[in-house]
Design an enzyme around this catalytic site. Structure first.
Site, PDB file in Angstrom:
ATOM      1  N   CYS A  54       0.834  -1.207   0.000  1.00  0.00           N
ATOM      2  CA  CYS A  54       0.000   0.000   0.000  1.00  0.00           C
ATOM      3  C   CYS A  54       0.870   1.259   0.000  1.00  0.00           C
ATOM      4  CB  CYS A  54      -0.906  -0.040   1.228  1.00  0.00           C
ATOM      5  SG  CYS A  54      -1.509   1.559   1.770  1.00  0.00           S
ATOM      6  N   CYS A  57       0.661   3.457   3.049  1.00  0.00           N
ATOM      7  CA  CYS A  57       1.379   2.868   4.186  1.00  0.00           C
ATOM      8  C   CYS A  57       2.883   3.124   4.064  1.00  0.00           C
ATOM      9  CB  CYS A  57       1.124   1.372   4.266  1.00  0.00           C
ATOM     10  SG  CYS A  57      -0.626   0.916   4.332  1.00  0.00           S
ATOM     11  N   CYS A 190     -31.590  14.457  22.578  1.00  0.00           N
ATOM     12  CA  CYS A 190     -31.319  13.025  22.802  1.00  0.00           C
ATOM     13  C   CYS A 190     -29.837  12.776  23.073  1.00  0.00           C
ATOM     14  CB  CYS A 190     -31.799  12.246  21.575  1.00  0.00           C
ATOM     15  SG  CYS A 190     -30.988  10.678  21.294  1.00  0.00           S
ATOM     16  N   CYS A 193     -28.034  10.593  20.552  1.00  0.00           N
ATOM     17  CA  CYS A 193     -27.778  11.338  19.306  1.00  0.00           C
ATOM     18  C   CYS A 193     -26.533  12.202  19.447  1.00  0.00           C
ATOM     19  CB  CYS A 193     -28.976  12.220  18.943  1.00  0.00           C
ATOM     20  SG  CYS A 193     -30.542  11.336  18.782  1.00  0.00           S
TER      21      CYS A 193
END
Length: 440
Positions: A54, A57, A190, A193
């Protein structure tokens, strides 16, 4: 940025050379030592899951080593070759490379690192996580540091890529869209949430980039947009629904971390993505651009057009297209050429001159290939590709260690082939009777 490769597979072709060595301060982690080194450790760990082939990477490697040296004795820095150790990558939901996880006080709940890829950014995030861990120990809490707080510290709470929808804008944006929509119905008061908000925001940014906007994350304040809440039977918060063109919406019932959300979004993307193009090798550019851009390229050499005609060739191409559709999540490249058109390429792949149609799967990074030994049919090719995808089968180096010269050819016009036209011999002026007399 994550470099997505779809399903992590095909160990057979991928690099075996680690990006790290024993002389580095980066600790190599494997399924054999991960539990003892990381999970049972009191230390805070930063762990990179990578694949040696990769490019992202490879660019991260010097920065990761530098960060490991700077953090030595303070924070543990490790690396997992998740291509070689797929079970370990799968255990932590790794779907792209590199993926960086932070293992804090609660080792069973690793956090995704979403910061920059420089040693400075990595060290700063590590020290920030360490401060959180120490403060929680000081306060007597044994759990991990707050994912919400860490998200805000790392900029994960930026909602710029979450699309706010209303009763008025929903249908024109979502219902007739060719894109896939993941829509969160929330209430401002909430608590769940609020916990989801930074994860949803961070996932929205990542998904937008990885799918080029083909999967969208949105949010609806269900306390204000009550028409939508009523239409979709929203009874609890947050509720997440998935909308795809021509289908009834379905509930998302997966995890609520950004990595869970991203993983589902990428699955939806690959399910809805068109199959890869099947390209004829008419130039060197076609071969190189396809094979360099994909983990594997599948190359078929089809019989000469005079041997099959258009209908026979199209039947072979149809088989390849079906296989490209079946394996589209692998994100492989698909190519074909006519027997004899690229004879040097055939020779380098051990095909050369007989046994058409033939197929080779090539890893251009390692310049290794495997040949289809079974029949050139859906069943035969499927067995061949399935073996590759689980890392089985025999490989050989590409002849010469590199792709040979590719000849530029005219693309197939889709028609039956024609034999070359021979010059007609005009015998009208020749007296065959006279010829016979002369010979006598």
């Amino acid at each position: 940025l994550l470099f997505v490769v779809g399903t992590v597979s095909c160990t057979l072709f991928l690099a075996v050379n680690s990006l790290y060595s024993a002389s580095d301060d980066v600790i190599e982690l494997t399924p054999a030592n991960f539990n003892k080194e990381v999970i049972q450790s009191e230390s805070l760990w930063l762990v990179e899951f990578y694949a040696p082939w990769c490019g992202h990477c490879q660019r991260l490697t010097p920065e990761w080593k530098k960060a490991a040296t700077a953090l030595k004795g303070v924070v543990k820095v490790g690396a997992v070759d998740a291509d070689k150790h797929q079970s370990l990558g799968g255990q932590y939901g790794v779907r792209g490379f590199p993926t960086i996880k932070i293992f804090g006080a609660n080792k069973n709940k690793a956090e995704d690192y979403q910061g920059g890829r420089t040693s400075d950014a990595i060290v700063e995030a590590a020290l920030s996580a360490l401060r959180s861990l120490v403060k929680e120990r000081l306060s007597g809490r044994s759990g991990g540091y707050s994912s919400g707080r860490q998200s805000r510290e790392s900029g994960g709470g930026d909602k710029k890529d979450v699309i706010e929808l209303t009763d008025d804008s929903f249908d024109k944006n979502v219902i007739n869209s060719d894109d896939v929509w993941m829509v969160e119905f929330y209430a401002p008061w909430c608590g769940h949430c609020k916990n989801l908000e930074p994860e949803w925001a961070a996932a929205a940014t990542e998904v937008k980039e990885q799918t080029k906007g083909k999967v969208k994350l949105a949010a609806v304040d269900a306390t204000v947009n009550q028409m939508l809440a009523g239409r979709y039977g929203i009874r609890g918060f947050p509720t997440i629904k998935i909308f795809q063109k021509g289908e009834d919406p379905v509930d998302y019932d997966g995890g609520r971390t950004r990595s869970d959300i991203i993983a589902r979004a990428l699955d939806l993307f690959s399910d809805n993505a068109p199959p890869p193009e099947l390209l004829e090798i008419i130039s060197e550019d076609v071969l190189k651009s396809t094979c360099d851009a994909h983990q594997l390229c599948i190359i078929s050499v089809l019989p000469h057009i005079l041997d099959t005609g258009a209908s026979g060739r199209n039947s072979y191409l149809d088989v390849m297209l079906k296989m490209a559709e079946k394996y589209k999540k692998k994100m492989w490249g698909w190519l074909w050429t006519e027997a004899g058109a690229q004879s040097d390429l055939e020779s380098s792949l051990g095909i050369g001159g007989f046994g058409y149609p033939a197929m080779a799967a090539v890893n251009a990074r390692k310049m290794k290939f495997a040949l289809l030994k079974g029949s050139f049919s859906e069943q035969g090719i499927n067995e061949f590709l399935r073996e590759l995808s689980v890392g089985r089968g025999s490989t050989a180096p590409v002849g010469g260690g590199a792709f040979p010269k590719i000849h530029s050819v005219e693309p197939w016009d889709g028609k039956d082939g024609e034999l070359p036209v021979e010059d007609d011999i005009d015998l009208s002026d020749v007296d065959l009777d006279d010829l016979g007399k002369d010979e006598l």
